[in-house]
Design a protein around this motif. Structure first.
Motif, PDB file in Angstrom:
ATOM      1  N   ALA A  85       0.827  -1.203   0.000  1.00 45.97           N
ATOM      2  CA  ALA A  85       0.000   0.000   0.000  1.00 45.97           C
ATOM      3  C   ALA A  85       0.867   1.261   0.000  1.00 45.97           C
ATOM      4  CB  ALA A  85      -0.921  -0.005   1.218  1.00 45.97           C
ATOM      5  N   LEU A  86       1.979   1.224   0.735  1.00 43.15           N
ATOM      6  CA  LEU A  86       2.889   2.368   0.749  1.00 43.15           C
ATOM      7  C   LEU A  86       3.426   2.654  -0.653  1.00 43.15           C
ATOM      8  CD1 LEU A  86       4.903   1.709   4.036  1.00 43.15           C
ATOM      9  CD2 LEU A  86       3.388   3.651   3.583  1.00 43.15           C
ATOM     10  N   LYS A  87       3.708   1.582  -1.397  1.00 39.49           N
ATOM     11  CA  LYS A  87       4.220   1.760  -2.759  1.00 39.49           C
ATOM     12  C   LYS A  87       3.105   2.168  -3.722  1.00 39.49           C
ATOM     13  CE  LYS A  87       6.387  -0.593  -6.648  1.00 39.49           C
ATOM     14  NZ  LYS A  87       7.340   0.493  -6.919  1.00 39.49           N
ATOM     15  N   THR A  88       1.978   1.461  -3.651  1.00 42.24           N
ATOM     16  CA  THR A  88       0.918   1.658  -4.633  1.00 42.24           C
ATOM     17  C   THR A  88       0.200   2.988  -4.457  1.00 42.24           C
ATOM     18  OG1 THR A  88       0.572  -0.736  -4.737  1.00 42.24           O
ATOM     19  CG2 THR A  88      -1.190   0.658  -5.596  1.00 42.24           C
ATOM     20  N   PHE A  89      -0.103   3.323  -3.214  1.00 39.35           N
ATOM     21  CA  PHE A  89      -0.910   4.519  -2.958  1.00 39.35           C
ATOM     22  C   PHE A  89      -0.109   5.684  -2.381  1.00 39.35           C
ATOM     23  CE2 PHE A  89      -3.691   0.759  -2.236  1.00 39.35           C
ATOM     24  CZ  PHE A  89      -4.450   0.881  -3.392  1.00 39.35           C
ATOM     25  N   GLY A  90       1.094   5.390  -1.848  1.00 45.47           N
ATOM     26  CA  GLY A  90       1.894   6.460  -1.249  1.00 45.47           C
ATOM     27  C   GLY A  90       3.141   6.809  -2.018  1.00 45.47           C
ATOM     28  N   GLY A  91       3.452   6.028  -3.051  1.00 40.58           N
ATOM     29  CA  GLY A  91       4.638   6.313  -3.846  1.00 40.58           C
ATOM     30  C   GLY A  91       5.947   6.017  -3.140  1.00 40.58           C
ATOM     31  N   VAL A  92       5.913   5.216  -2.066  1.00 44.78           N
ATOM     32  CA  VAL A  92       7.119   4.873  -1.320  1.00 44.78           C
ATOM     33  C   VAL A  92       7.745   3.628  -1.950  1.00 44.78           C
ATOM     34  CG1 VAL A  92       8.070   4.198   0.927  1.00 44.78           C
ATOM     35  CG2 VAL A  92       6.164   5.824   0.805  1.00 44.78           C
ATOM     36  N   ASN A  93       9.003   3.721  -2.328  1.00 44.43           N
ATOM     37  CA  ASN A  93       9.684   2.560  -2.901  1.00 44.43           C
ATOM     38  C   ASN A  93       9.609   1.379  -1.949  1.00 44.43           C
ATOM     39  OD1 ASN A  93      12.227   0.782  -3.336  1.00 44.43           O
ATOM     40  ND2 ASN A  93      12.118   2.016  -5.191  1.00 44.43           N
ATOM     41  N   GLU A  94       9.322   0.176  -2.500  1.00 43.84           N
ATOM     42  CA  GLU A  94       9.104  -0.994  -1.642  1.00 43.84           C
ATOM     43  C   GLU A  94      10.341  -1.393  -0.849  1.00 43.84           C
ATOM     44  OE1 GLU A  94      10.168  -2.760  -5.727  1.00 43.84           O
ATOM     45  OE2 GLU A  94       9.117  -1.023  -4.917  1.00 43.84           O
ATOM     46  N   ILE A  95      11.528  -1.014  -1.341  1.00 44.03           N
ATOM     47  CA  ILE A  95      12.756  -1.323  -0.584  1.00 44.03           C
ATOM     48  C   ILE A  95      12.768  -0.553   0.726  1.00 44.03           C
ATOM     49  CG2 ILE A  95      15.270  -1.120  -0.586  1.00 44.03           C
ATOM     50  CD1 ILE A  95      15.219  -1.634  -3.578  1.00 44.03           C
ATOM     51  N   PHE A  96      12.510   0.758   0.654  1.00 45.86           N
ATOM     52  CA  PHE A  96      12.530   1.581   1.859  1.00 45.86           C
ATOM     53  C   PHE A  96      11.354   1.267   2.772  1.00 45.86           C
ATOM     54  CE2 PHE A  96      14.601   4.283  -1.452  1.00 45.86           C
ATOM     55  CZ  PHE A  96      15.890   4.182  -0.949  1.00 45.86           C
ATOM     56  N   GLY A  97      10.182   1.048   2.156  1.00 44.59           N
ATOM     57  CA  GLY A  97       9.023   0.696   2.968  1.00 44.59           C
ATOM     58  C   GLY A  97       9.230  -0.626   3.690  1.00 44.59           C
ATOM     59  N   GLY A  98       9.765  -1.614   2.983  1.00 42.26           N
ATOM     60  CA  GLY A  98      10.006  -2.918   3.596  1.00 42.26           C
ATOM     61  C   GLY A  98      11.028  -2.866   4.707  1.00 42.26           C
ATOM     62  N   LEU A  99      12.130  -2.150   4.472  1.00 44.44           N
ATOM     63  CA  LEU A  99      13.160  -2.032   5.513  1.00 44.44           C
ATOM     64  C   LEU A  99      12.610  -1.337   6.759  1.00 44.44           C
ATOM     65  CD1 LEU A  99      16.363  -1.088   3.467  1.00 44.44           C
ATOM     66  CD2 LEU A  99      15.960  -3.185   4.758  1.00 44.44           C
ATOM     67  N   GLY A 100      11.839  -0.269   6.543  1.00 43.65           N
ATOM     68  CA  GLY A 100      11.246   0.432   7.684  1.00 43.65           C
ATOM     69  C   GLY A 100      10.327  -0.471   8.485  1.00 43.65           C
ATOM     70  N   LEU A 101       9.512  -1.260   7.797  1.00 38.93           N
ATOM     71  CA  LEU A 101       8.596  -2.167   8.487  1.00 38.93           C
ATOM     72  C   LEU A 101       9.353  -3.302   9.188  1.00 38.93           C
ATOM     73  CD1 LEU A 101       5.722  -2.303   5.850  1.00 38.93           C
ATOM     74  CD2 LEU A 101       5.608  -1.295   8.139  1.00 38.93           C
ATOM     75  N   ASN A 102      10.530  -3.682   8.662  1.00 42.42           N
ATOM     76  CA  ASN A 102      11.352  -4.678   9.352  1.00 42.42           C
ATOM     77  C   ASN A 102      11.743  -4.194  10.742  1.00 42.42           C
ATOM     78  OD1 ASN A 102      11.287  -6.437   7.198  1.00 42.42           O
ATOM     79  ND2 ASN A 102      13.345  -5.946   6.464  1.00 42.42           N
ATOM     80  N   PHE A 103      12.164  -2.925  10.828  1.00 45.45           N
ATOM     81  CA  PHE A 103      12.557  -2.367  12.123  1.00 45.45           C
ATOM     82  C   PHE A 103      11.362  -2.297  13.078  1.00 45.45           C
ATOM     83  CE2 PHE A 103      16.067  -0.504   9.545  1.00 45.45           C
ATOM     84  CZ  PHE A 103      17.131  -1.017  10.279  1.00 45.45           C
TER      85      PHE A 103
END
Length: 345
Positions: A131-149
């Motif tokens: 959702a961050l990538k599709t609707f927020g324009g957040v690259n999935e690499i950065f979104g995924g790493l952030g959610l890992n933390f």
């Protein structure tokens, strides 16, 4: 055609030999005889029944995380957050077992529901990255790493907070569940044939899903060229989101199996790096599901066998990670060089 085939084989073999050569130099620099060190790794993985069991236990979650990232890779997505998705699967599975352990449900049904909870948890976490990538324009690499933390912090909070052992929070995790809520294991071992069978089955499903279905074809179309796929009538963002959800469900399944079949409780580091290792396996096999089972087994054996280096040569057991990373690096470099050369011939 034959020339191209031999070039392909040559680049693959050359990449593997370079990776082995560099690791041999590292071993020499560390004061460990290279051939004896490799023999020690092999013995550490297959030298006893317990070692083989450890390899198989490691193999199971690695199969699941690799199968999951193959789905997102096929859609052109770098789902770096698979580590956190596995962690959320473990959290949800723990929550499910805690919620249902005192009910009158049959034990097998309680375990099954907890595993389904884990898959839902992983899918939710992957869905957030999607959702961050599709609707927020957040690259999935950065979104995924952030959610890992975030997932790691949430695990620590639960282990030392609401779910801590009676009277004390500990890095050893939450209170172990009653043995009746464990996945059945082979007598005298910690190996669950159920978890191993489920993992292999998921890989087989992913293989046929990507190879022989319209869904797999459309998913690959989205990964190759999203704009062209959209113009051809493929619902691109929906397929991207579904790829995230499916990958998260498989990662969550891996986390649930770690809880119900291996540790029988929630640990602060329950994912144990299997998410990132699954990414390496997927890259090494060039995203071909056919090779998941043998290459994941090889990586699992390296992980277990490298402990011998710490015992015999005072080397850190993370040497296995060095070898794995170098294998992937040189294979990718070899593929890039091969494409350049073959493009000119």
């Amino acid at each position: 055609m034959k020339k191209n085939l031999w070039l392909n084989i040559g680049f693959q073999v050359g990449a593997l030999l370079l990776a082995v050569l560099i690791t041999m130099l590292i071993l020499v620099a560390a004061g460990a005889p290279p051939f004896k060190a490799y023999a020690s790794i092999f013995k550490g993985a297959f030298g006893s029944e317990n070692n083989i069991v450890s390899v198989l236990i490691t193999w199971s979650p690695l199969l699941l995380t690799t199968a999951g990232v193959l789905i997102t890779f096929s859609a052109g997505l770098w789902n770096i957050g698979v580590e956190g998705q596995m962690t959320l699967g473990a959290i949800f599975a723990t929550w499910g077992l805690r919620l249902l352990q005192d009910t009158n449900l049959p034990d097998f049904l309680t375990i099954l529901l907890a595993i389904i909870f884990g898959m839902i948890g992983g899918a939710i976490w992957a869905g957030l990255a999607g959702a961050l990538k599709t609707f927020g324009g957040v690259n999935e690499i950065f979104g995924g790493l952030g959610l890992n933390f975030v997932s790691t912090a949430l695990t620590i909070y639960l282990v030392f907070g609401p779910w801590k052992r009676p009277g004390v929070g500990s890095m050893s995790g939450t209170q172990p569940f009653d043995e009746k809520l464990w996945l059945p294991t082979l007598p005298g071992t910690g190996l669950s044939l159920w978890s191993l069978g489920i993992s292999v089955l998921v890989v087989v499903i992913v293989y046929f899903l990507l190879r022989g279905t319209y869904f797999g074809l459309k998913l690959k179309a989205v990964g190759k060229n999203m704009k062209s796929a959209f113009l051809l009538g493929v619902p691109t963002w929906q397929y991207s989101m579904f790829a995230f959800l499916l990958c998260g469900a498989f990662a969550g399944l891996a986390g649930a199996i770690q809880v119900a079949g291996v540790y029988h409780r929630l640990l602060p580091n329950i994912s144990n790096g299997y998410g990132f290792l699954g990414l390496l396996v997927a890259m090494l096999i060039n995203y071909q599901a056919f090779w998941v089972i043998p290459i994941a087994f090889f990586f699992a054996a390296l992980n277990v066998g490298s402990v011998q280096l710490q015992i015999l040569y005072k080397m850190d057991s993370s040497f296995a990670g060095v070898l794995q990373d170098l294998l992937v690096l040189f294979v990718l470099l070899g593929q890039g060089l091969r494409e350049r050369i073959l493009g000119r011939t």
